[in-house]
Design an enzyme around this catalytic site. Structure first.
Site: not given
Ligand SMILES: C[S@@+](CC[C@H](N)C(=O)[O-])C[C@H]1O[C@@H](n2cnc3c(N)ncnc32)[C@H](O)[C@@H]1O
Lengths: 275, 180
Positions: B4, B31, B123
């Site tokens: 991310s 992401h 996540d």
């Protein structure tokens, strides 16, 4: 090498088989991985611990089936989703459509209708909407009701305005709706040539011949077998030189009709039937 | 592989250190903003000798390829190919690392290696623990070498990982694991 089916896999298969046999809804050829996630989420919401328990409830409780139908379909949508698709449609497809006296468009899997209203706006701006009829279909009656209303949450209008501009919009987006405190109510002139109807791509047949078919982000929920079947349906429902529009990450590769189309806008998933 | 915040340079380091004959397929969730265009694969390709592709629905999974989840779609693994979906975000993310890991674990069990790298959210943790439970291997970037340590820390806190590695040791480890 992949692992053998788990007990849960088998239970899911039995559930889908039961839903199909008893109610006629056919999810058996939906893409397994994401379908399984949705079945699990649904079980959790219903407070159930096994798929078999879910099956028992579904078969004896029609209301639970209706909730499941909503739970198994994904209705994410937006106005002018992937603006470059709309730009390409304006530049590549509209000039072809101008040559027709009458234009029939099929939006398959239209969800709550945001894409349909986007297309109506685009066609109005290009001056050909009065010659069009858009048939917008979905399997899910509940989303169609929203679509028919043409009323969408006001809090998404800022995002839609940005996308509209990126899509080559020619006016001020706010001209197309009136706002009350929570809703954007779209102008009724946009609805003049729209027909919303229930249609299931798995079990229902073609219902007309179309100049344009748009089906975006629906086929990703189907497995390969079902995708091929639906591509066959689309091919049979498109007139010669008709236009097919797919979602950003979809393509006609590996379909039986791959060679029957040519791409009319590079990378934009807009295709034209060769003959 | 999931990354991310800070992921771009981490991916550049790890993927850039893999040889052109690396034998396994790699699927990546990075992401990014939902309207990002296709520049990420082009950017990474400059530094990487393996071919990189943003996944299209039902793409076949082939050895030696690097597959990137497209912006705003979940990337799921099925037997032999990928599937996409626009289901609701998971852990606030679409694409979600959890979704990729969980689906890969279900189909490929002990053959899966999961890598969690830099990021500012949670996540990947759930997916990584499922992956471990199904017999796979879990690798987490040493948080001290991460631009953003939250994601690796969360993974380490919730999963008994096999390796915690500084960024520059991840590629060598993958090469050892994938060349039996
Ligand atoms: C993710 S939405 C896509 C909406 C819109 N086309 C877009 O791209 O923004 C998918 C839609 O496909 C519909 N759908 C799923 N299975 C279907 C089927 N068998 N026949 C017709 N529509 C279906 C769902 O009800 C849902 O509204």
């Amino acid at each position: 090498m992949t692992t053998a089916p788990t007990l849960e896999d088998i239970e899911v298969q039995l559930l889908l088989e039961a839903v199909h046999r008893y109610y006629g809804y056919d999810f058996r050829n939906y893409a397994a991985s994401s379908l399984k996630r949705r079945v699990r989420n649904f079980m959790q919401n219903e407070g159930l611990h096994t798929v078999s328990a879910l099956q028992e409830r579904i078969l004896h409780d029609r209301a639970c089936l209706d909730r499941l139908l909503l739970g198994l379909t994904v209705n994410t949508t937006s106005m002018f989703r992937d603006p470059s698709f709309y730009t390409a449609f304006r530049e590549q497809a509209v000039p072809l459509l101008r040559t027709y006296p009458f234009i029939r468009i099929w939006h398959a899997g239209c969800s709550t209708g945001q894409e349909v209203y986007s297309m109506a706006i685009l066609l109005q701006e290009e001056g050909i909407y009065h010659r069009c009829r858009i048939y917008a279909t979905d399997t899910n009656e509940q989303v169609l009701q929203t679509a028919r209303s043409g009323i969408f949450p006001l809090d998404r209008m800022q995002e839609y305005t940005q996308l509209y501009l990126k899509a080559g919009g020619k006016r001020s987006f706010s001209e197309y709706y009136t706002a009350d405190h929570q809703n954007a109510i779209f102008r009724s002139s946009l609805k003049e040539h729209l027909v919303f109807a229930q249609h299931n791509l798995v079990t229902d047949r073609s219902f007309n011949e179309f100049n344009v078919i748009l089906c975006r982000n629906v086929l990703i929920y189907f497995n390969h077998t079902l995708q091929q079947q639906v591509h066959q349906l689309f091919y049979n429902s498109l007139c010669k030189f008709g236009i097919l529009g797919l979602g950003k990450q979809e393509s006609i590769r590996f379909t039986p009709h791959e060679t029957d189309y040519e791409e009319i806008a590079k990378g934009q998933k807009l295709y034209r039937r060769r003959n | 592989m999931g990354t991310s915040l800070g992921g771009l340079s981490a991916l550049r380091t790890v993927l850039g250190s893999l040889p052109g004959h690396f034998p396994a397929p790699i699927a990546i969730v990075q992401h990014r903003h939902k309207e990002s265009d296709h520049t990420l694969p082009c950017f990474l390709q400059q530094f990487v000798s393996l071919p990189i592709r943003e996944v299209e629905d039902k793409d076949e999974i082939q050895p030696g390829w690097i597959y990137l989840a497209p912006a705003d779609y979940h990337l799921l693994v099925e037997a032999g190919h990928f599937s996409l979906s626009t289901d609701d975000p998971v852990s606030y993310a679409r694409p979600s690392i959890d979704v990729l890991f969980e689906s890969a674990a279900e189909v490929y069990g002990s053959q899966v290696v999961g890598v969690v790298m830099t990021g500012a959210n949670q996540d990947g943790s759930r997916g990584l623990s499922k992956l471990k439970a199904n017999g796979g291997v879990a690798i987490v970037q040493d948080p001290r070498t991460a631009d953003s340590p939250v994601m690796p820390e969360a993974a380490i806190a919730s999963v008994s990982v096999n390796w915690i590695l500084p960024l520059d040791q991840i590629a060598p480890c993958l090469i050892r694991l994938c060349n039996p």
